[in-house]
Every structure is written in C-alpha cells, then in structure tokens.
Design a protein around this motif. Structure first.
Motif, PDB file in Angstrom:
ATOM      1  N   MET A   1     -13.833  -1.720   1.976  1.00  0.00           N
ATOM      2  CA  MET A   1     -12.860  -2.136   2.758  1.00  0.00           C
ATOM      3  C   MET A   1     -11.650  -2.880   1.732  1.00  0.00           C
ATOM      4  N   LEU A   2     -12.430  -3.704   0.694  1.00  0.00           N
ATOM      5  CA  LEU A   2     -11.388  -4.427  -0.223  1.00  0.00           C
ATOM      6  C   LEU A   2     -10.190  -3.840  -0.581  1.00  0.00           C
ATOM      7  N   ILE A   3     -10.274  -2.561  -0.917  1.00  0.00           N
ATOM      8  CA  ILE A   3      -8.895  -1.849  -1.062  1.00  0.00           C
ATOM      9  C   ILE A   3      -8.018  -1.962  -0.080  1.00  0.00           C
ATOM     10  N   TYR A   4      -8.334  -1.704   1.199  1.00  0.00           N
ATOM     11  CA  TYR A   4      -7.315  -1.909   2.227  1.00  0.00           C
ATOM     12  C   TYR A   4      -6.717  -3.305   2.283  1.00  0.00           C
ATOM     13  N   TYR A   5      -7.433  -4.422   2.101  1.00  0.00           N
ATOM     14  CA  TYR A   5      -7.042  -5.633   2.199  1.00  0.00           C
ATOM     15  C   TYR A   5      -5.786  -5.876   0.825  1.00  0.00           C
ATOM     16  N   VAL A   6      -6.353  -5.271  -0.103  1.00  0.00           N
ATOM     17  CA  VAL A   6      -5.452  -5.683  -1.308  1.00  0.00           C
ATOM     18  C   VAL A   6      -4.112  -4.856  -1.114  1.00  0.00           C
ATOM     19  N   VAL A   7      -4.197  -3.443  -0.722  1.00  0.00           N
ATOM     20  CA  VAL A   7      -3.030  -2.764  -0.741  1.00  0.00           C
ATOM     21  C   VAL A   7      -2.354  -3.235   0.450  1.00  0.00           C
ATOM     22  N   PHE A   8      -2.632  -3.596   1.788  1.00  0.00           N
ATOM     23  CA  PHE A   8      -1.813  -4.190   2.699  1.00  0.00           C
ATOM     24  C   PHE A   8      -1.353  -5.744   2.262  1.00  0.00           C
ATOM     25  N   PHE A   9      -1.964  -6.262   1.509  1.00  0.00           N
ATOM     26  CA  PHE A   9      -1.488  -7.808   1.046  1.00  0.00           C
ATOM     27  C   PHE A   9      -0.113  -7.165   0.354  1.00  0.00           C
ATOM     28  N   PHE A  10      -0.430  -6.692  -0.740  1.00  0.00           N
ATOM     29  CA  PHE A  10       0.803  -6.310  -1.701  1.00  0.00           C
ATOM     30  C   PHE A  10       1.914  -5.600  -0.831  1.00  0.00           C
ATOM     31  N   LEU A  11       1.606  -4.677  -0.042  1.00  0.00           N
ATOM     32  CA  LEU A  11       2.568  -4.003   0.814  1.00  0.00           C
ATOM     33  C   LEU A  11       3.560  -5.255   1.590  1.00  0.00           C
ATOM     34  N   ILE A  12       2.624  -6.025   2.353  1.00  0.00           N
ATOM     35  CA  ILE A  12       3.355  -7.219   3.024  1.00  0.00           C
ATOM     36  C   ILE A  12       4.148  -8.322   2.201  1.00  0.00           C
ATOM     37  N   LEU A  13       3.627  -8.313   1.013  1.00  0.00           N
ATOM     38  CA  LEU A  13       4.084  -9.286   0.206  1.00  0.00           C
ATOM     39  C   LEU A  13       5.472  -8.914  -0.405  1.00  0.00           C
ATOM     40  N   ARG A  14       5.570  -7.340  -0.860  1.00  0.00           N
ATOM     41  CA  ARG A  14       6.771  -6.822  -1.289  1.00  0.00           C
ATOM     42  C   ARG A  14       7.816  -6.795   0.154  1.00  0.00           C
ATOM     43  N   PHE A  15       7.324  -6.593   1.103  1.00  0.00           N
ATOM     44  CA  PHE A  15       8.208  -6.602   2.303  1.00  0.00           C
ATOM     45  C   PHE A  15       8.789  -7.923   2.550  1.00  0.00           C
ATOM     46  N   ALA A  16       7.973  -9.073   2.457  1.00  0.00           N
ATOM     47  CA  ALA A  16       8.570 -10.349   2.513  1.00  0.00           C
ATOM     48  C   ALA A  16       9.712 -10.881   1.408  1.00  0.00           C
ATOM     49  N   VAL A  17       9.471 -10.311   0.068  1.00  0.00           N
ATOM     50  CA  VAL A  17      10.411 -10.457  -0.849  1.00  0.00           C
ATOM     51  C   VAL A  17      11.664  -9.881  -0.499  1.00  0.00           C
ATOM     52  N   THR A  18      11.522  -8.566  -0.150  1.00  0.00           N
ATOM     53  CA  THR A  18      12.656  -7.840   0.518  1.00  0.00           C
ATOM     54  C   THR A  18      13.672  -8.501   1.432  1.00  0.00           C
ATOM     55  N   LEU A  19      12.540  -8.961   2.502  1.00  0.00           N
ATOM     56  CA  LEU A  19      13.182  -9.569   3.655  1.00  0.00           C
ATOM     57  C   LEU A  19      14.062 -10.915   3.311  1.00  0.00           C
ATOM     58  N   PHE A  20      13.377 -11.537   2.295  1.00  0.00           N
ATOM     59  CA  PHE A  20      13.864 -12.773   1.863  1.00  0.00           C
ATOM     60  C   PHE A  20      15.437 -12.415   1.127  1.00  0.00           C
ATOM     61  N   ASN A  21      15.291 -11.375   0.151  1.00  0.00           N
ATOM     62  CA  ASN A  21      16.612 -10.819  -0.579  1.00  0.00           C
ATOM     63  C   ASN A  21      17.645 -10.608   0.538  1.00  0.00           C
ATOM     64  N   PHE A  22      17.148  -9.809   1.719  1.00  0.00           N
ATOM     65  CA  PHE A  22      18.151  -9.221   2.582  1.00  0.00           C
ATOM     66  C   PHE A  22      18.983 -10.387   3.241  1.00  0.00           C
ATOM     67  N   ILE A  23      18.008 -11.551   3.682  1.00  0.00           N
ATOM     68  CA  ILE A  23      18.595 -12.674   4.551  1.00  0.00           C
ATOM     69  C   ILE A  23      19.528 -13.519   3.656  1.00  0.00           C
ATOM     70  N   SER A  24      18.858 -13.816   2.433  1.00  0.00           N
ATOM     71  CA  SER A  24      19.629 -14.588   1.362  1.00  0.00           C
ATOM     72  C   SER A  24      20.965 -14.087   0.909  1.00  0.00           C
ATOM     73  N   MET A 287       1.652   3.668  -5.057  1.00  0.00           N
ATOM     74  CA  MET A 287       1.610   4.799  -4.581  1.00  0.00           C
ATOM     75  C   MET A 287       0.029   5.377  -4.040  1.00  0.00           C
ATOM     76  N   LEU A 288      -0.971   5.305  -5.056  1.00  0.00           N
ATOM     77  CA  LEU A 288      -2.166   5.791  -4.586  1.00  0.00           C
ATOM     78  C   LEU A 288      -2.959   4.908  -3.166  1.00  0.00           C
ATOM     79  N   GLY A 289      -2.580   3.538  -3.336  1.00  0.00           N
ATOM     80  CA  GLY A 289      -3.128   2.705  -2.294  1.00  0.00           C
ATOM     81  C   GLY A 289      -2.682   3.154  -0.667  1.00  0.00           C
ATOM     82  N   PRO A 290      -1.140   3.355  -0.714  1.00  0.00           N
ATOM     83  CA  PRO A 290      -0.914   3.952   0.866  1.00  0.00           C
ATOM     84  C   PRO A 290      -1.499   5.292   0.760  1.00  0.00           C
TER      85      PRO A 290
END
Length: 363
Positions: A1-24, A287-290
């Motif tokens: 299950m660890l791989i699920y948490y790592v992949v989702f954390f990285f996906l959400i983190l990258r989404f948050a960075v993109t959202l920050f750039n979009f808003i700023s 790539m492989l995580g998703p």
C-alpha cells in the motif's frame, strides 16, 4: 500500500504547485509608463537564415525606440550573416558582427553571449534567441518590471508555436515540467537557489550588474546556462525573476517530432542536475505510478486521479497560452514522449555524444 500513498502524495503535491501558479498568475504585464533608457538587444545566431529576419522585423516594430540591436554570427555556414547585414542597412540601430573562434572550455552560445555583452552599450541587456519573435510592448514592459522589482535578471518563458502533431507531443512538456514542479513566484521571493528557473530564449539583465559579474563567463561550460545563471544571480545576492511571456515573446522551437526530441534531450537530464537516479524516480512517480494505481485501485480513486491530471493540464495550458484540448487528449502520448526523451538524454550523457548545431556539447 505504500506505493499508493507515495504516488497520490506526489500527484496532489504537483497539483497544488500548479494551482499556486495558476492563482498567482506569474506573467509579464503591461504598464502605462514609458521609458527611454538605451536597451541593447543581443542576438546570438548560428545557421538561423530561416528565422532571423522574422525576429529583426518584430524588434523593428517595437514601440520602444532607444535601442541598439547587435547580432553575432557564430560561424554560420548559411546566409545568416548576409541577411542580417542587408537588414542593418535599412535601420541604423541594427548591426551584425562575426564571432570569434570558440575557445576551449566554452560552449558556443555562452561564448557568443559573452562577446555580445562586451559590445553592448545599453543600460539594460536583452538577450533573445534567433528563433523567437517579439510583440510590441515587450521592451518597455520589461524595463518597467526590472525597475519596479529592482531586478538584476528577468527571464521570460516564450509562448510556443506548434504546427505539427509531433511538436504537440513534445514541446508542451517544457511548460508542464516548469509549472507542475516549481512555484514560479518563489524564484523572486525566495533566496534559496533551489528555486531557480529561466529561459535562455529571453533574458533581460541590468547592464551594470552584468558588466560587473560577467554571468555568461561564469557558466561558460554549462549546457543549461539559463538556469545556472539564475542560480548565480541569486547566490550572489542579486534579485532575479522568471515569468511567462504572456504573448510578448513567441517561439517555434522545433519542426517535427524528431527535431524536438533531439533538441530537448540535450537539456532534459541537465535540468535534473545530471542526476540519472533523480530523473528515473520522477518518471516512476509520474508515469508508472498512475498506471499501477489504474490497474489495482477502485473506480472512485481512479476518477479522482484522472480529474487531478485533467485539471492540471487545463491550468497549465491556460497559463502558457496553449490549446487545452490537445494537451489533455495527448497527455498519454506526451508522457510517452517524456520517456523517450529521458532515454535519449541519458544515453547521450553516458556516451558523451550530446551535439547541437554541429558542435559536440560535453555533458
């Protein structure tokens, strides 16, 4: 299950960075103020006969008048010099010079820019790649941004023109990697050199600081010289900023899939600090995580992941002035292109066979 948490954390983190750039919304904006200081527009050119005149015409059409434009012909084997010479006869602000022989220990573009800076007389230096074009307002708005932020370097990421499907499968990766991994406002706000980004296609310098520090000389042997210069600027206590060009600079970087792969592959691994393990980890997570999650998770989590990817591509497309439809539809193919780019980049690095414009680039 660890791989699920790592992949989702990285996906959400990258989404948050993109959202920050979009808003700023890190874009160059217009100003009503008018400036008159001399600006030196500096253009390194090697075998650019197909593009250089478009750039010169666009500079000539600028509303900013106090310019000197210097083109350095870097041992071209085509008609680049002759075209620029004829153009300079129409406008006294333009001139073309022949570059010196490339010394040992230098990369070609870095040495060309170093020579150009030595010829420049302006208060500000604007380095432009020969395959770009600029829109009215670029220079005045750039000077305003430098003065307003008391900047010593302003770098702009150009809007990319793509005319073939092959280009659409590769070129958008530049903005994808940038806006998905780096909060761009931190380039200016943070003193940490880890938050560094720049595009060599458009680099606007304070002339006094450049003459003192000789930035291109400092990075004479660096493949990704733009990012290295930004790191040098910040590390030396100066202020730098990276923004999206917002329609003020355009570029068609490559023509077709093969040329795009060849061009980006010389920079990709260098952008990861030549860290093969770091690039591999990034590819596994992106790539492989998703794919792993798609095979083994339930439908709700799969839809959540797809939604984040779609929203991310939508925001990046709108920020960079690209077509959201193509970037969303072609996302799987762009990720495959990223894998191909990575393989080619690593192979060139390990075999020391990186070349560009007929010259070997020691990586």
């Amino acid at each position: 299950m660890l791989i699920y948490y790592v992949v989702f954390f990285f996906l959400i983190l990258r989404f948050a960075v993109t959202l920050f750039n979009f808003i700023s919304n890190p874009k160059l904006t217009a100003t009503a103020r008018t400036y008159t200081e001399l600006v030196s527009v500096l253009i390194p050119a090697r075998n650019e006969q197909g593009d250089i005149l478009n750039l010169l015409e666009s500079i000539s059409a600028q509303d900013y008048q106090n310019l000197e434009v210097i083109v350095l012909d870097d041992s071209s084997t085509d008609a680049t010099y002759e075209q620029c010479k004829r153009f300079s006869q129409r406008d006294s602000r333009f001139r073309v010079v022949s570059g010196k022989e490339l010394p040992e220990g230098w990369l070609g573009k870095n040495y060309a820019c170093h020579q150009l800076a030595g010829l420049a007389k302006g208060k500000y230096f604007l380095f432009l790649d020969a395959d770009t074009t600029v829109s009215p307002g670029l220079i005045n708005n750039g000077v305003h941004r430098l003065r307003l932020g008391r900047l010593h370097l302003l770098s702009l990421f150009a809007n990319q023109r793509m005319l073939t499907m092959g280009e659409r499968m590769v070129v958008p990766l530049m903005h994808f990697l940038l806006l998905n991994l780096l909060p761009m406002r931190l380039v200016k706000l943070s003193k940490n050199t880890a938050f560094a980004a720049a595009s060599g296609q458009c680099m606007f310098f304070d002339g006094v600081a450049y003459r003192k520090e000789q930035w291109h000389s400092r990075v004479r042997d660096k493949v990704v010289e733009d990012i290295e210069i930004m790191k040098q600027v910040k590390g030396s206590g100066y202020k730098g900023e990276a923004l999206l060009a917002n329609g003020y600079v355009y570029c068609r970087m490559y023509r077709g899939f093969g040329e795009a792969v060849s061009g980006f592959s010389k920079n990709l691994l260098a952008g990861f600090n030549n860290n093969v393990a770091g690039l591999v980890c990034y590819l596994l997570l992106v790539m492989l995580g998703p794919l792993f999650i798609a095979l083994y998770l339930d439908l709700q989590l799969l839809l959540f992941m797809v939604t984040l990817v779609v929203l991310t591509r939508l925001m990046i497309s709108l920020l960079s002035g690209q077509n959201p439809f193509w970037n969303i539809i072609l996302h799987p193919f762009q990720m495959l292109s990223l894998l191909i780019l990575s393989i080619v980049s690593v192979r060139k690095h390990l075999t020391n066979t990186v070349t560009w414009k007929g010259r070997r680039v020691d990586s």
